[in-house]
Scaffold this active site. Structure first.
Site, PDB file in Angstrom:
ATOM      1  N   ARG A  33      -0.875  -7.679   7.006  1.00  0.00           N
ATOM      2  CA  ARG A  33      -2.188  -6.971   7.238  1.00  0.00           C
ATOM      3  C   ARG A  33      -3.474  -8.048   7.219  1.00  0.00           C
ATOM      4  O   ARG A  33      -4.205  -7.836   7.954  1.00  0.00           O
ATOM      5  CB  ARG A  33      -2.551  -6.145   5.936  1.00  0.00           C
ATOM      6  CG  ARG A  33      -1.612  -4.772   6.158  1.00  0.00           C
ATOM      7  CD  ARG A  33      -1.983  -3.805   5.147  1.00  0.00           C
ATOM      8  NE  ARG A  33      -1.177  -2.544   5.390  1.00  0.00           N
ATOM      9  CZ  ARG A  33      -0.902  -1.622   4.565  1.00  0.00           C
ATOM     10  NH1 ARG A  33      -1.052  -1.895   3.016  1.00  0.00           N
ATOM     11  NH2 ARG A  33      -0.378  -0.542   4.884  1.00  0.00           N
ATOM     12  N   LYS A 217       9.421  11.595   0.947  1.00  0.00           N
ATOM     13  CA  LYS A 217       9.182  12.895   0.901  1.00  0.00           C
ATOM     14  C   LYS A 217       9.078  13.424   2.125  1.00  0.00           C
ATOM     15  O   LYS A 217       8.501  13.103   2.947  1.00  0.00           O
ATOM     16  CB  LYS A 217       8.004  13.070   0.022  1.00  0.00           C
ATOM     17  CG  LYS A 217       8.377  12.802  -1.522  1.00  0.00           C
ATOM     18  CD  LYS A 217       6.738  13.158  -2.099  1.00  0.00           C
ATOM     19  CE  LYS A 217       6.969  12.615  -3.656  1.00  0.00           C
ATOM     20  NZ  LYS A 217       5.772  12.647  -3.975  1.00  0.00           N
ATOM     21  N   GLY A 373       3.660   0.868   6.240  1.00  0.00           N
ATOM     22  CA  GLY A 373       4.169  -0.401   5.463  1.00  0.00           C
ATOM     23  C   GLY A 373       5.634  -0.712   5.298  1.00  0.00           C
ATOM     24  O   GLY A 373       6.044  -1.685   5.443  1.00  0.00           O
ATOM     25  N   GLY A 396      -0.234   6.458   7.509  1.00  0.00           N
ATOM     26  CA  GLY A 396      -0.945   7.644   8.103  1.00  0.00           C
ATOM     27  C   GLY A 396      -1.842   7.807   9.257  1.00  0.00           C
ATOM     28  O   GLY A 396      -1.922   8.546   9.871  1.00  0.00           O
TER      29      GLY A 396
HETATM   30  P1  AMP Z   1       7.131   6.813   1.790  1.00  0.00           P
HETATM   31  O1  AMP Z   1       5.962   6.450   0.999  1.00  0.00           O
HETATM   32  O2  AMP Z   1       7.041   8.423   1.540  1.00  0.00           O
HETATM   33  O3  AMP Z   1       7.439   6.575   3.262  1.00  0.00           O
HETATM   34  O4  AMP Z   1       8.481   6.609   1.146  1.00  0.00           O
HETATM   35  C1  AMP Z   1       9.060   5.090   1.102  1.00  0.00           C
HETATM   36  C2  AMP Z   1       9.934   4.850   0.128  1.00  0.00           C
HETATM   37  O5  AMP Z   1      10.794   5.762   0.135  1.00  0.00           O
HETATM   38  C3  AMP Z   1      10.600   3.458  -0.161  1.00  0.00           C
HETATM   39  O6  AMP Z   1       9.898   2.791  -1.306  1.00  0.00           O
HETATM   40  C4  AMP Z   1      12.170   3.779  -0.259  1.00  0.00           C
HETATM   41  O7  AMP Z   1      12.577   3.140  -1.201  1.00  0.00           O
HETATM   42  C5  AMP Z   1      11.984   5.275  -0.660  1.00  0.00           C
HETATM   43  N1  AMP Z   1      13.181   6.029  -0.414  1.00  0.00           N
HETATM   44  C6  AMP Z   1      13.900   6.013   0.737  1.00  0.00           C
HETATM   45  N2  AMP Z   1      15.033   6.770   0.666  1.00  0.00           N
HETATM   46  C7  AMP Z   1      15.131   7.188  -0.613  1.00  0.00           C
HETATM   47  C8  AMP Z   1      16.143   7.992  -1.417  1.00  0.00           C
HETATM   48  N3  AMP Z   1      17.189   8.282  -0.789  1.00  0.00           N
HETATM   49  N4  AMP Z   1      15.857   7.930  -2.799  1.00  0.00           N
HETATM   50  C9  AMP Z   1      14.625   7.317  -3.188  1.00  0.00           C
HETATM   51  N5  AMP Z   1      13.717   6.820  -2.571  1.00  0.00           N
HETATM   52  C10 AMP Z   1      13.851   6.719  -1.254  1.00  0.00           C
END
Ligand code: AMP
Length: 415
Positions: A33, A217, A373, A396
């Site tokens: 960044r 999520k 990121g 986002g």
């Molecule tokens: P987000 O902020 O929703 O884009 O999620 C990114 C994060 O999702 C990363 O830090 C990953 O470590 C986490 N992540 C991806 N797959 C999994 C999983 N199966 N279980 C827990 N965390 C996860």
């Protein structure tokens, strides 16, 4: 006004950048960044201007949190800019004197804007939905204007170059622009480039178009997922959301991350995909762990038959093969969100398989856009940064722009 046309000589420019860099023990672990903002910042200095740099870091929610101080990165910013010193204003709303004293070629970095709730403009300490909330919201709107006006008073020119927060109507990303006339505000080079990259994808979709959405999520990405279903030919859904889908079909998911209140949302995504003729690709198998730890014991099992006490932390080998096959031959590729806990070296295979397949498709002529990121960190980790077409600094913001929304940070400048 465009940044190229603007004469910065003898002027003070306040520049909103996104210096929300990841830190470990006060050390920057990924400076993408900062590097992203350099063309704009250097251009202003080289043009004889003085720089006032402002950014947020993390989510201090309107409170002073020393671990989120931008003071920690001032040396790194000085080194990146190639200047002997970056001055630091420890209170971003009380930097009048420091700003006034600034000489051409000098740089002042303001403290984390989000130490002030006015930056985001959300009322604090009152519950949503109460009559007090509406009152507090009105009052906050007024104080947000005052805050933006104070920031604006430091400079002659305003440059918006924080693509990562351009989808937010915050004091420093949008409201501040009201205090500059059309000839005194502009987008920075990074913003111009990012907006162009989105136009490249949306204005000229070469098919097949695949989107790969991962992360933790489904809830935080549902808007863009639904929107993409009307645009893409294929959609890979991976990462933590895999288990919400598995659960929605009655699968066993052990301790895997899940959103139990989003099971219907997951089923609806599948329905929409079918209605739109979109090929939905999800992980049939998972790499599971007996604890959330890089050194956990691991094994492979179907994503919908995870034993009690285990959790899915990565896409399994079968899934990795499927993902790579789906990406192969695509001509437009959008990737947002990892396929597993890529931060753990022992659980990054799914994300690596995706990254490498994207690099191969890019070598064969695809336009690949990587945003968010974590996906960017994946590309860095796997040495793929120069093997993809464009790495966006926005998560986002990129997704909202792809959805076709006009970003407040762009609207504030362009009207
Ligand atoms: P987000 O902020 O929703 O884009 O999620 C990114 C994060 O999702 C990363 O830090 C990953 O470590 C986490 N992540 C991806 N797959 C999994 C999983 N199966 N279980 C827990 N965390 C996860």
């Amino acid at each position: 006004m465009t940044i190229k046309e603007c004469n910065f000589a003898g002027k003070k420019a306040i520049v909103r950048v996104d210096f929300n860099v990841p830190l470990k023990d006060g050390v920057i672990t990924d400076d993408t960044r900062i590097r992203g903002a350099l063309p704009t910042l250097k251009h202003i200095l080289e043009g004889g201007g003085a720089l006032i740099i402002m950014s947020h870091m993390g989510k201090p929610k309107g409170k002073v949190k020393p671990e989120l101080s931008l003071g920690q990165i001032k040396e790194a910013v000085a080194a990146a800019l190639g200047v002997p010193e970056v001055k630091f204003a420890p209170d971003c709303a009380k930097a009048q004197e420091a700003a006034a004293a600034l000489q051409p070629g000098e740089v002042l970095l303001l403290e984390n804007l989000r130490y002030y709730p006015e930056e985001e403009g959300k009322p604090v300490g009152v519950e949503k939905g109460t009559p007090e909330f509406d009152e507090a919201k009105k009052a906050m709107k007024e104080s947000q204007k005052e805050f933006a006006k104070t920031l604006a008073s430091y400079a002659d020119l305003y440059v918006m170059d924080a693509f990562g927060t351009a989808h937010r109507k915050h004091a420093s990303t949008a409201v501040i622009a009201d205090y500059f006339d059309a000839d005194s505000k502009m987008l920075g080079f990074l913003m111009e480039k990012e907006v162009q990259a989105v136009d490249n994808v949306l204005g000229n979709i070469k098919r097949p178009f695949i989107a790969i959405m991962g992360g933790s999520k489904v809830s935080s990405k549902i808007g863009i997922i639904e929107n993409l279903l009307g645009k893409v030919d294929k959609l890979i859904l991976c990462g933590g959301m895999t288990y919400t889908f598995a659960k929605a079909h009655g699968g066993e998911i052990g301790n895997s991350i899940v959103e139990l209140d989003k099971l219907d949302v997951a089923l609806n995504v599948e329905k929409l995909a079918a209605e739109n003729g979109v090929e939905l690709v999800m992980a049939p198998d998972a790499v599971i762990a007996d604890k959330f730890d890089n050194d956990a014991t691991q094994k492979v099992c179907p994503s919908n038959a995870i034993p009690e006490g285990w959790e899915g932390l990565d896409a399994g080998p079968e899934a990795q093969k499927l993902f790579a096959e789906a990406i192969k031959g695509c001509k437009t590729i959008l990737w947002n969100g990892p396929a597993g806990v890529f931060e753990f070296d022992n659980f990054c295979g799914g994300s690596r398989a995706i990254g490498e397949a994207i690099a191969e498709a890019t070598a064969e002529g695809a336009f690949s856009l990587i945003g968010g990121g974590d996906s960017v960190a994946c590309c860095t980790k796997f040495g793929l940064t120069d093997k993809v077409s464009y790495i966006s600094t926005g998560g986002g913001a990129l997704l909202e722009a792809i959805e076709g929304k006009v970003l407040p940070g762009v609207a504030a400048i362009k009207g």
